[in-house]
Design a protein around this motif. Structure first.
Motif, PDB file in Angstrom:
ATOM      1  N   ALA A  45      13.806 -42.881 -51.828  1.00 51.57           N
ATOM      2  CA  ALA A  45      15.090 -42.351 -52.287  1.00 51.57           C
ATOM      3  C   ALA A  45      15.152 -42.352 -53.813  1.00 51.57           C
ATOM      4  N   HIS A  46      14.330 -43.192 -54.434  1.00 50.23           N
ATOM      5  CA  HIS A  46      14.299 -43.312 -55.890  1.00 50.23           C
ATOM      6  C   HIS A  46      12.978 -42.808 -56.472  1.00 50.23           C
ATOM      7  N   PHE A  47      11.955 -42.718 -55.624  1.00 51.46           N
ATOM      8  CA  PHE A  47      10.637 -42.255 -56.051  1.00 51.46           C
ATOM      9  C   PHE A  47      10.174 -41.247 -55.006  1.00 51.46           C
ATOM     10  N   VAL A  48      10.539 -39.989 -55.222  1.00 54.28           N
ATOM     11  CA  VAL A  48      10.397 -38.971 -54.183  1.00 54.28           C
ATOM     12  C   VAL A  48       8.934 -38.712 -53.840  1.00 54.28           C
ATOM     13  N   ARG A  49       8.744 -38.078 -52.683  1.00 55.91           N
ATOM     14  CA  ARG A  49       7.410 -37.827 -52.154  1.00 55.91           C
ATOM     15  C   ARG A  49       6.525 -37.041 -53.134  1.00 55.91           C
ATOM     16  N   ASP A  50       7.101 -36.061 -53.831  1.00 58.17           N
ATOM     17  CA  ASP A  50       6.321 -35.289 -54.800  1.00 58.17           C
ATOM     18  C   ASP A  50       5.755 -36.196 -55.898  1.00 58.17           C
ATOM     19  N   ASN A  51       6.564 -37.153 -56.352  1.00 60.01           N
ATOM     20  CA  ASN A  51       6.089 -38.101 -57.365  1.00 60.01           C
ATOM     21  C   ASN A  51       4.964 -38.960 -56.805  1.00 60.01           C
ATOM     22  N   TYR A  52       5.132 -39.373 -55.577  1.00 54.15           N
ATOM     23  CA  TYR A  52       4.136 -40.212 -54.894  1.00 54.15           C
ATOM     24  C   TYR A  52       2.787 -39.498 -54.843  1.00 54.15           C
ATOM     25  N   LEU A  53       2.814 -38.222 -54.433  1.00 52.48           N
ATOM     26  CA  LEU A  53       1.577 -37.450 -54.344  1.00 52.48           C
ATOM     27  C   LEU A  53       1.004 -37.163 -55.733  1.00 52.48           C
ATOM     28  N   ALA A  54       1.871 -36.995 -56.720  1.00 53.07           N
ATOM     29  CA  ALA A  54       1.399 -36.780 -58.091  1.00 53.07           C
ATOM     30  C   ALA A  54       0.618 -37.989 -58.594  1.00 53.07           C
ATOM     31  N   ILE A  55       1.110 -39.180 -58.291  1.00 53.30           N
ATOM     32  CA  ILE A  55       0.410 -40.402 -58.710  1.00 53.30           C
ATOM     33  C   ILE A  55      -0.944 -40.486 -58.020  1.00 53.30           C
ATOM     34  N   LEU A  58      -3.250 -37.999 -59.720  1.00 50.05           N
ATOM     35  CA  LEU A  58      -3.648 -38.488 -61.046  1.00 50.05           C
ATOM     36  C   LEU A  58      -4.756 -39.527 -60.927  1.00 50.05           C
ATOM     37  N   LEU A  59      -4.620 -40.418 -59.952  1.00 43.19           N
ATOM     38  CA  LEU A  59      -5.584 -41.491 -59.776  1.00 43.19           C
ATOM     39  C   LEU A  59      -6.920 -40.981 -59.253  1.00 43.19           C
ATOM     40  N   VAL A  60      -6.893 -40.100 -58.282  1.00 44.20           N
ATOM     41  CA  VAL A  60      -8.125 -39.639 -57.631  1.00 44.20           C
ATOM     42  C   VAL A  60      -8.862 -38.585 -58.461  1.00 44.20           C
ATOM     43  N   LEU A  61      -8.118 -37.712 -59.159  1.00 46.45           N
ATOM     44  CA  LEU A  61      -8.743 -36.623 -59.899  1.00 46.45           C
ATOM     45  C   LEU A  61      -8.942 -36.926 -61.385  1.00 46.45           C
ATOM     46  N   GLY A  62      -8.144 -37.842 -61.944  1.00 50.69           N
ATOM     47  CA  GLY A  62      -8.321 -38.252 -63.326  1.00 50.69           C
ATOM     48  C   GLY A  62      -7.864 -37.292 -64.402  1.00 50.69           C
ATOM     49  N   PRO A  63      -6.967 -36.325 -64.136  1.00 50.19           N
ATOM     50  CA  PRO A  63      -6.513 -35.429 -65.205  1.00 50.19           C
ATOM     51  C   PRO A  63      -5.475 -36.123 -66.082  1.00 50.19           C
ATOM     52  N   GLU A 106      -5.450 -31.996 -48.580  1.00 51.21           N
ATOM     53  CA  GLU A 106      -4.304 -32.286 -47.713  1.00 51.21           C
ATOM     54  C   GLU A 106      -3.032 -32.443 -48.547  1.00 51.21           C
ATOM     55  N   TRP A 107      -3.129 -33.153 -49.661  1.00 52.82           N
ATOM     56  CA  TRP A 107      -1.950 -33.387 -50.506  1.00 52.82           C
ATOM     57  C   TRP A 107      -1.458 -32.087 -51.130  1.00 52.82           C
ATOM     58  N   PHE A 108      -2.385 -31.266 -51.602  1.00 50.03           N
ATOM     59  CA  PHE A 108      -1.984 -29.989 -52.187  1.00 50.03           C
ATOM     60  C   PHE A 108      -1.394 -29.061 -51.122  1.00 50.03           C
ATOM     61  N   THR A 109      -1.913 -29.129 -49.917  1.00 47.67           N
ATOM     62  CA  THR A 109      -1.379 -28.312 -48.829  1.00 47.67           C
ATOM     63  C   THR A 109       0.067 -28.693 -48.531  1.00 47.67           C
ATOM     64  N   GLU A 110       0.339 -29.985 -48.521  1.00 49.65           N
ATOM     65  CA  GLU A 110       1.724 -30.443 -48.329  1.00 49.65           C
ATOM     66  C   GLU A 110       2.610 -29.984 -49.478  1.00 49.65           C
ATOM     67  N   ASN A 119       5.497 -20.749 -58.568  1.00 45.72           N
ATOM     68  CA  ASN A 119       4.148 -20.544 -59.083  1.00 45.72           C
ATOM     69  C   ASN A 119       3.467 -21.864 -59.431  1.00 45.72           C
ATOM     70  N   TYR A 120       4.242 -22.951 -59.364  1.00 42.65           N
ATOM     71  CA  TYR A 120       3.729 -24.250 -59.806  1.00 42.65           C
ATOM     72  C   TYR A 120       3.680 -25.257 -58.661  1.00 42.65           C
ATOM     73  N   VAL A 121       2.714 -26.166 -58.762  1.00 47.97           N
ATOM     74  CA  VAL A 121       2.551 -27.213 -57.750  1.00 47.97           C
ATOM     75  C   VAL A 121       3.750 -28.153 -57.754  1.00 47.97           C
ATOM     76  N   PHE A 122       4.275 -28.430 -58.944  1.00 43.50           N
ATOM     77  CA  PHE A 122       5.429 -29.319 -59.071  1.00 43.50           C
ATOM     78  C   PHE A 122       6.580 -28.549 -59.733  1.00 43.50           C
ATOM     79  N   PRO A 123       7.325 -27.776 -58.931  1.00 42.46           N
ATOM     80  CA  PRO A 123       8.390 -26.927 -59.479  1.00 42.46           C
ATOM     81  C   PRO A 123       9.481 -27.749 -60.165  1.00 42.46           C
ATOM     82  N   ALA A 124      10.116 -27.135 -61.138  1.00 41.49           N
ATOM     83  CA  ALA A 124      11.246 -27.780 -61.819  1.00 41.49           C
ATOM     84  C   ALA A 124      12.343 -28.091 -60.804  1.00 41.49           C
ATOM     85  N   ARG A 125      12.972 -29.244 -60.978  1.00 38.29           N
ATOM     86  CA  ARG A 125      14.024 -29.662 -60.045  1.00 38.29           C
ATOM     87  C   ARG A 125      15.410 -29.351 -60.582  1.00 38.29           C
ATOM     88  N   ARG A 126      15.449 -28.797 -61.776  1.00 38.52           N
ATOM     89  CA  ARG A 126      16.695 -28.332 -62.380  1.00 38.52           C
ATOM     90  C   ARG A 126      16.333 -27.164 -63.301  1.00 38.52           C
TER      91      ARG A 126
END
Length: 229
Positions: A45-55, A58-63, A106-110, A119-126
């Motif tokens: 509720a405070h750390f949404v799923r998109d943020n979770y997958l982003a972390i 970041l960890l697995v791909l190293g960008p 799998e994560w990108f598919t979700e 057009n973006y993997v992590f669309p603006a939320r506002r």
């Protein structure tokens, strides 16, 4: 005329410029990540799923964070399992083809489903000119779980990561974690450095253009296999 024989800056000390800059050394270990992801999952509720997958990405791909949050779908080839990061978007100005482990697909598919027609993997939320999430979004979300203020706002969770035994870290520290875990996995230094798109300076950097792609496929997959559970 008007020349002074005294240095007007003499009265200023290092502290007036913000002190001496210290390099970051915090590196979340492989053993800490199960706890980190567990806390993040428990507080969705405070750390949404998109943020979770982003972390996780970041960890697995190293960008670098900016390279991931501004990632357009047309840089991804999910069928051939490659992220083609162009030079104009790479922070260091060097293009790189990043191999995608099975779990990242799998994560990108979700994320594709959640992004809808964006057009973006992590669309603006506002409302946003960029079309993707703010540069502060992940920073604030993580800081919140450590019980720290985000701007003028008090934490909505308290220090739940600290209470779970996790010492404070920042988003940028995740790249150091990627590199360190790969080192412990016995990934050759030059391969691990390429995994996080570090470019050697000097003569070696000019003449050694080996991308180590096949080796990086293995290194990223090994890391994903460790992180995904």
């Amino acid at each position: 005329m008007g020349v002074t024989h005294n240095n007007p800056a003499n009265s200023f000390k290092t502290k007036h410029a913000g002190g001496i800059e210290k390099s970051r050394t915090r590196t979340p270990s492989l053993e800490e990540w199960p706890t980190i992801f567990s806390v993040m999952s428990n507080y969705q509720a405070h750390f949404v799923r998109d943020n979770y997958l982003a972390i996780a990405l970041l960890l697995v791909l190293g960008p670098r964070k900016e390279e991931l949050i501004g990632l357009p779908w047309d840089e991804l080839d999910l069928q051939n399992k490659v992220w083609y990061l162009p030079a104009e978007r790479a922070k260091n100005g060097y293009a790189i083809d990043i191999p995608l482990p099975d779990q990242a697909i799998e994560w990108f598919t979700e994320l594709k489903i959640k992004a809808g027609k964006s057009n973006y993997v992590f669309p603006a939320r506002r409302a946003s000119k960029s079309g993707y999430i703010s540069h502060d979004t992940l920073n604030h979300a993580l800081t919140n779980l450590f019980g720290k203020k985000t701007g003028k706002l008090e934490s909505s969770t308290g220090d739940v990561l600290g209470e779970a035994g996790i010492k404070y870290f920042r988003i940028h520290d995740i790249r150091r974690s990627t590199r360190t875990i790969m080192s412990k996995n016995k990934v050759r230094s030059e391969v691990a450095e390429k995994c996080i798109n570090h470019v050697k300076k000097g003569v070696e950097g000019i003449y050694n253009q080996d991308a180590y792609f096949d080796e990086r496929v293995i290194a990223h997959q090994q890391l994903a296999d460790q992180i995904a559970p």
